[in-house]
Motif scaffolding. Structure first.
Motif, PDB file in Angstrom:
ATOM      1  N   ARG A  73       0.876  -1.172   0.000  1.00  0.00           N
ATOM      2  CA  ARG A  73       0.000   0.000   0.000  1.00  0.00           C
ATOM      3  C   ARG A  73       0.914   1.223   0.000  1.00  0.00           C
ATOM      4  NH1 ARG A  73      -1.940   2.700   4.440  1.00  0.00           N
ATOM      5  NH2 ARG A  73      -3.646   4.110   3.925  1.00  0.00           N
ATOM      6  N   PRO A  74       0.725   2.154  -0.944  1.00  0.00           N
ATOM      7  CA  PRO A  74       1.697   3.253  -1.073  1.00  0.00           C
ATOM      8  C   PRO A  74       1.809   4.113   0.175  1.00  0.00           C
ATOM      9  CG  PRO A  74       0.083   3.293  -2.864  1.00  0.00           C
ATOM     10  CD  PRO A  74      -0.343   2.215  -1.951  1.00  0.00           C
ATOM     11  N   LEU A  75       0.748   4.176   0.972  1.00  0.00           N
ATOM     12  CA  LEU A  75       0.814   5.054   2.143  1.00  0.00           C
ATOM     13  C   LEU A  75       1.279   4.338   3.416  1.00  0.00           C
ATOM     14  CD1 LEU A  75      -2.224   7.481   1.770  1.00  0.00           C
ATOM     15  CD2 LEU A  75       0.182   7.870   1.270  1.00  0.00           C
ATOM     16  N   ASP A  76       1.703   3.099   3.281  1.00  0.00           N
ATOM     17  CA  ASP A  76       2.280   2.410   4.439  1.00  0.00           C
ATOM     18  C   ASP A  76       3.789   2.616   4.420  1.00  0.00           C
ATOM     19  OD1 ASP A  76      -0.086   1.487   5.414  1.00  0.00           O
ATOM     20  OD2 ASP A  76       0.092  -0.530   4.583  1.00  0.00           O
ATOM     21  N   VAL A  77       4.309   3.156   5.525  1.00  0.00           N
ATOM     22  CA  VAL A  77       5.764   3.286   5.616  1.00  0.00           C
ATOM     23  C   VAL A  77       6.232   2.642   6.918  1.00  0.00           C
ATOM     24  CG1 VAL A  77       6.074   5.345   4.200  1.00  0.00           C
ATOM     25  CG2 VAL A  77       5.507   5.599   6.598  1.00  0.00           C
ATOM     26  N   ALA A  78       7.325   1.908   6.832  1.00  0.00           N
ATOM     27  CA  ALA A  78       7.888   1.269   8.023  1.00  0.00           C
ATOM     28  C   ALA A  78       9.232   1.915   8.311  1.00  0.00           C
ATOM     29  CB  ALA A  78       8.053  -0.221   7.789  1.00  0.00           C
ATOM     30  N   ILE A  79       9.507   2.143   9.597  1.00  0.00           N
ATOM     31  CA  ILE A  79      10.791   2.718   9.979  1.00  0.00           C
ATOM     32  C   ILE A  79      11.756   1.577  10.259  1.00  0.00           C
ATOM     33  CG2 ILE A  79      11.987   4.181  11.652  1.00  0.00           C
ATOM     34  CD1 ILE A  79       9.305   5.525  12.216  1.00  0.00           C
ATOM     35  N   GLN A  80      12.913   1.636   9.621  1.00  0.00           N
ATOM     36  CA  GLN A  80      13.939   0.632   9.891  1.00  0.00           C
ATOM     37  C   GLN A  80      15.049   1.321  10.651  1.00  0.00           C
ATOM     38  OE1 GLN A  80      14.251  -1.042   5.764  1.00  0.00           O
ATOM     39  NE2 GLN A  80      14.942  -2.805   6.948  1.00  0.00           N
ATOM     40  N   GLY A  81      15.267   0.888  11.870  1.00  0.00           N
ATOM     41  CA  GLY A  81      16.280   1.525  12.706  1.00  0.00           C
ATOM     42  C   GLY A  81      15.622   2.394  13.754  1.00  0.00           C
ATOM     43  N   GLU A  82      16.466   3.131  14.468  1.00  0.00           N
ATOM     44  CA  GLU A  82      15.994   3.944  15.575  1.00  0.00           C
ATOM     45  C   GLU A  82      15.227   5.153  15.042  1.00  0.00           C
ATOM     46  OE1 GLU A  82      17.929   6.456  19.211  1.00  0.00           O
ATOM     47  OE2 GLU A  82      19.231   5.143  18.064  1.00  0.00           O
ATOM     48  N   GLY A  83      14.135   5.535  15.664  1.00  0.00           N
ATOM     49  CA  GLY A  83      13.442   6.753  15.266  1.00  0.00           C
ATOM     50  C   GLY A  83      11.932   6.607  15.266  1.00  0.00           C
ATOM     51  N   PHE A  84      11.273   7.740  15.171  1.00  0.00           N
ATOM     52  CA  PHE A  84       9.808   7.813  15.209  1.00  0.00           C
ATOM     53  C   PHE A  84       9.351   8.855  14.204  1.00  0.00           C
ATOM     54  CE2 PHE A  84      11.445   6.749  19.341  1.00  0.00           C
ATOM     55  CZ  PHE A  84      10.600   5.762  19.807  1.00  0.00           C
ATOM     56  N   LEU A  85       8.100   8.739  13.762  1.00  0.00           N
ATOM     57  CA  LEU A  85       7.486   9.804  12.984  1.00  0.00           C
ATOM     58  C   LEU A  85       6.996  10.849  13.964  1.00  0.00           C
ATOM     59  CD1 LEU A  85       5.291   7.689  10.544  1.00  0.00           C
ATOM     60  CD2 LEU A  85       7.371   8.945   9.968  1.00  0.00           C
ATOM     61  N   ARG A  86       7.195  12.119  13.616  1.00  0.00           N
ATOM     62  CA  ARG A  86       6.728  13.180  14.502  1.00  0.00           C
ATOM     63  C   ARG A  86       5.318  13.556  14.073  1.00  0.00           C
ATOM     64  NH1 ARG A  86       7.972  18.767  15.497  1.00  0.00           N
ATOM     65  NH2 ARG A  86       9.107  18.992  13.548  1.00  0.00           N
ATOM     66  N   VAL A  87       4.374  13.520  14.994  1.00  0.00           N
ATOM     67  CA  VAL A  87       2.976  13.808  14.666  1.00  0.00           C
ATOM     68  C   VAL A  87       2.387  14.759  15.696  1.00  0.00           C
ATOM     69  CG1 VAL A  87       2.599  11.581  13.552  1.00  0.00           C
ATOM     70  CG2 VAL A  87       2.126  11.818  15.992  1.00  0.00           C
ATOM     71  N   ARG A  88       1.222  15.338  15.337  1.00  0.00           N
ATOM     72  CA  ARG A  88       0.492  16.147  16.317  1.00  0.00           C
ATOM     73  C   ARG A  88      -0.827  15.453  16.588  1.00  0.00           C
ATOM     74  NH1 ARG A  88       0.985  22.242  15.902  1.00  0.00           N
ATOM     75  NH2 ARG A  88       2.827  21.622  17.085  1.00  0.00           N
ATOM     76  N   LEU A  89      -1.037  15.103  17.859  1.00  0.00           N
ATOM     77  CA  LEU A  89      -2.252  14.382  18.232  1.00  0.00           C
ATOM     78  C   LEU A  89      -3.468  15.289  18.078  1.00  0.00           C
ATOM     79  CD1 LEU A  89      -0.999  12.616  21.495  1.00  0.00           C
ATOM     80  CD2 LEU A  89      -1.211  11.646  19.207  1.00  0.00           C
ATOM     81  N   PRO A  90      -4.677  14.709  17.909  1.00  0.00           N
ATOM     82  CA  PRO A  90      -5.888  15.535  17.802  1.00  0.00           C
ATOM     83  C   PRO A  90      -6.051  16.492  18.984  1.00  0.00           C
ATOM     84  CG  PRO A  90      -6.362  13.265  17.224  1.00  0.00           C
ATOM     85  CD  PRO A  90      -4.952  13.284  17.722  1.00  0.00           C
ATOM     86  N   ASP A  91      -5.502  16.150  20.177  1.00  0.00           N
ATOM     87  CA  ASP A  91      -5.628  17.060  21.332  1.00  0.00           C
ATOM     88  C   ASP A  91      -4.563  18.154  21.335  1.00  0.00           C
ATOM     89  OD1 ASP A  91      -3.326  15.816  22.145  1.00  0.00           O
ATOM     90  OD2 ASP A  91      -4.203  14.796  23.865  1.00  0.00           O
ATOM     91  N   GLY A  92      -3.749  18.222  20.279  1.00  0.00           N
ATOM     92  CA  GLY A  92      -2.803  19.316  20.149  1.00  0.00           C
ATOM     93  C   GLY A  92      -1.393  19.025  20.629  1.00  0.00           C
ATOM     94  N   GLY A 144      -5.728   9.661  13.172  1.00  0.00           N
ATOM     95  CA  GLY A 144      -6.032  11.054  12.849  1.00  0.00           C
ATOM     96  C   GLY A 144      -4.992  12.063  13.294  1.00  0.00           C
ATOM     97  N   ALA A 145      -3.820  11.602  13.711  1.00  0.00           N
ATOM     98  CA  ALA A 145      -2.772  12.549  14.114  1.00  0.00           C
ATOM     99  C   ALA A 145      -2.063  13.067  12.858  1.00  0.00           C
ATOM    100  CB  ALA A 145      -1.778  11.861  15.045  1.00  0.00           C
ATOM    101  N   LEU A 146      -1.930  14.396  12.762  1.00  0.00           N
ATOM    102  CA  LEU A 146      -1.306  15.007  11.583  1.00  0.00           C
ATOM    103  C   LEU A 146       0.200  14.849  11.634  1.00  0.00           C
ATOM    104  CD1 LEU A 146      -3.271  18.373  11.442  1.00  0.00           C
ATOM    105  CD2 LEU A 146      -3.340  16.560   9.721  1.00  0.00           C
ATOM    106  N   MET A 147       0.820  14.678  10.453  1.00  0.00           N
ATOM    107  CA  MET A 147       2.275  14.664  10.377  1.00  0.00           C
ATOM    108  C   MET A 147       2.800  16.039  10.768  1.00  0.00           C
ATOM    109  SD  MET A 147       3.280  11.753   9.452  1.00  0.00           S
ATOM    110  CE  MET A 147       1.911  10.780  10.020  1.00  0.00           C
ATOM    111  N   GLN A 148       3.945  16.060  11.411  1.00  0.00           N
ATOM    112  CA  GLN A 148       4.584  17.326  11.776  1.00  0.00           C
ATOM    113  C   GLN A 148       5.937  17.407  11.099  1.00  0.00           C
ATOM    114  OE1 GLN A 148       1.925  19.223  13.126  1.00  0.00           O
ATOM    115  NE2 GLN A 148       3.759  20.260  13.771  1.00  0.00           N
ATOM    116  N   PRO A 149       6.264  18.358  10.293  1.00  0.00           N
ATOM    117  CA  PRO A 149       5.380  19.401   9.759  1.00  0.00           C
ATOM    118  C   PRO A 149       4.335  18.796   8.814  1.00  0.00           C
ATOM    119  CG  PRO A 149       7.519  19.463   8.702  1.00  0.00           C
ATOM    120  CD  PRO A 149       7.637  18.468   9.789  1.00  0.00           C
ATOM    121  N   ALA A 150       3.219  19.501   8.640  1.00  0.00           N
ATOM    122  CA  ALA A 150       2.112  18.976   7.852  1.00  0.00           C
ATOM    123  C   ALA A 150       2.539  18.736   6.405  1.00  0.00           C
ATOM    124  CB  ALA A 150       0.940  19.939   7.905  1.00  0.00           C
ATOM    125  N   ILE A 151       2.012  17.652   5.835  1.00  0.00           N
ATOM    126  CA  ILE A 151       2.289  17.343   4.432  1.00  0.00           C
ATOM    127  C   ILE A 151       0.946  17.272   3.717  1.00  0.00           C
ATOM    128  CG2 ILE A 151       3.201  15.627   2.832  1.00  0.00           C
ATOM    129  CD1 ILE A 151       5.159  14.817   5.100  1.00  0.00           C
TER     130      ILE A 151
END
Lengths: 231, 245
Positions: B82-101, B124-131
């Motif tokens: 699925r094109p919108l599935d991304v897996a992180i390989q190695g140390e790290g996280f995606l930075r997101v903004r939760l619906p509660d801010g 529903g958490a937005l990517m940070q920075p927004a894309i």
């Protein structure tokens, strides 16, 4: 009053302490690096008995029993693999050194993590000390080379709670080596503890029976001695 | 009276905590990007034993469970194409903004495009920075590079920010597969260069079923042992009560 009553009662109290020690071993059956205890009892307040008519010595008799010592078995326990990069186990003798607010303490519980400075800390947040007595920084990959972690041999180690041990460092025999991805198991032996627990409970019960028997004897003395009608 | 009662009860409570953690791990055996919990134990304070013991004889007062954070070992990658599935390989996280801010970190890379065209996580958490994916370009037109660069219809629209913290064990789980930073974890910083993204795959939970089952059995038996110590203490108090018939 009859001395036996107090001797039996002291035996019961000593068994209670043994029971507390066994309960602690069982409660720590899965605490990493925990070391099991043994309760040693000893006689207390020996009296020299003598024949009141002739003065001939009959022998010694204890007036009580007490728990003389709770001895910890600090022998290494087998480690189990966890695959966690920040779990460490010592193969062989020795302890990890930990900097606590009360001074340097020792532990064999190697479940560590990193603090915000990237230094190795225990689960309680105390810094783990390296071979040079300094904190250990993790590499860029978040892992720590087990060879950097100091292992100290102790004389008179003594458990302090929170998985910590106090003692005097002694550097004679070669200390054990550290490996990562493993944790030392608990030194508590559940099978032995269960057996000890049953034995201790029965000794406690025997103490109770002795008290009851002496009580009965005293009762007889009160009601029967001096009774003219007999039976 | 017998302090062994409380000692054993402390041990039971500690095992209960581990059991809860194992149950949570097992329940999340299929949660994308889930990291299993590390529960440890410690013994409690040693105090002078009661009457009938020599000076300096001390008995312990049980055990307590210790939260050693999460195990951040890499989970296996599962191909989804699925094109919108991304897996992180190695140390790290995606930075997101939760619906509660709040700003949060997640390893769950099952992304979606919301009504406004923004990339979000499944919760529903937005990517940070927004894309923002331009109108008219569907999922199939999105390409994510190894470094996180997002192309939509061949044009660069942003970059997924991969961050990490100094002490991952200090991260606080907020549910929904997300973690927030704390004083113990330190602030979010850029992830190491070695960390890569793989498009069309998801990272599986790192719960090891067999290990979780073994922990569960061990926990149950340890619980049972401690409960035996309680029933024995109870029996002994019964015996003491029978001294005077």
């Amino acid at each position: 009053m009859d001395r036996g009553l107090y001797i039996a009662a002291s035996g019961m109290l000593a068994e209670q302490i043994r029971q507390d020690q066994i309960a602690n071993d069982l409660a720590n059956a899965s605490t990493p690096g925990y070391k099991g205890d043994r309760t040693a009892q000893a006689t207390f307040g020996d009296l020299l008995l003598a024949n009141s008519a002739t003065g001939a010595v009959v022998g010694r008799q204890s007036t009580a029993v007490q728990v003389a010592e709770i001895r910890t078995d600090f022998r290494p326990t087998a480690a189990r693999d966890t695959g966690e990069p920040l779990d460490f186990a010592i193969t062989g003798e020795g302890f990890f050194s930990v900097q606590t607010p009360q001074g340097v303490r020792y532990t064999r519980n190697g479940q560590f993590s990193l603090d915000t400075n990237g230094q190795l800390i225990t689960a309680q947040g105390h810094l783990v000390l390296g071979t040079g007595g300094r904190p250990i920084a993790a590499g860029a990959d978040g892992k720590v080379d087990p060879r950097l972690i100091g292992v100290t041999l102790l004389t008179n180690p003594r458990k302090e709670g929170d998985s910590l041990v106090t003692g005097t460092p002694a550097g004679a025999a070669p200390a054990g080596t550290v490996r990562s991805g493993a944790l030392e198991g608990s030194g508590a032996d559940p099978a032995r503890s269960m057996v000890d627990m049953i034995a201790s409970m029965r000794a406690f019960e025997a103490g109770q029976k002795v008290i009851q028997a002496i009580d009965e004897t005293l009762g007889q003395a009160v009601s029967k001695v001096g009774s003219v009608s007999g039976g | 009276m017998l302090s062994g009662l409380n000692t054993a009860a402390a041990g039971m409570a500690a095992q209960q905590q581990r059991m809860d953690a194992v149950a949570n791990d097992l329940a999340n055996a299929n949660t994308t990007g889930y990291k299993h919990q590390r529960v440890g134990f410690r013994d409690l304070v040693y105090e002078q034993s009661g009457r009938s013991s020599a000076q300096g004889v001390r008995t312990g007062s049980g055990a307590a469970a210790v939260d050693a954070g999460r195990a951040f070992a890499q989970g296996s990658l599962q191909r989804t194409d699925r094109p919108l599935d991304v897996a992180i390989q190695g140390e790290g996280f995606l930075r997101v903004r939760l619906p509660d801010g709040r700003d949060a970190l997640t390893r769950d890379g099952g992304l979606h495009i919301d009504g406004a065209g923004n990339l979000t996580t499944a919760s529903g958490a937005l990517m940070q920075p927004a894309i923002k994916i331009p109108d008219g370009i569907g999922e199939d037109g999105v390409t994510v590079g190894q470094d996180g660069t997002v192309l939509a219809g061949g044009r660069r629209v942003g970059r997924l920010d991969i961050v990490t913290v100094r002490s991952v064990q200090g991260l606080v789980s907020t549910g929904d597969n997300a973690f927030v930073t704390s004083a113990a974890s330190g602030p979010a910083v850029a992830a190491p260069r070695a960390t890569m993204l793989t498009q069309g795959a998801l990272e599986a939970s790192n719960t090891d079923m067999s290990e979780a089952m073994v922990s569960m059995i061990e926990s149950q038996r340890a619980y049972q042992l401690a409960s035996k110590a309680i029933s024995t203490a109870d029996e002994m108090m019964g015996i003491a009560n029978q001294v005077k018939r």
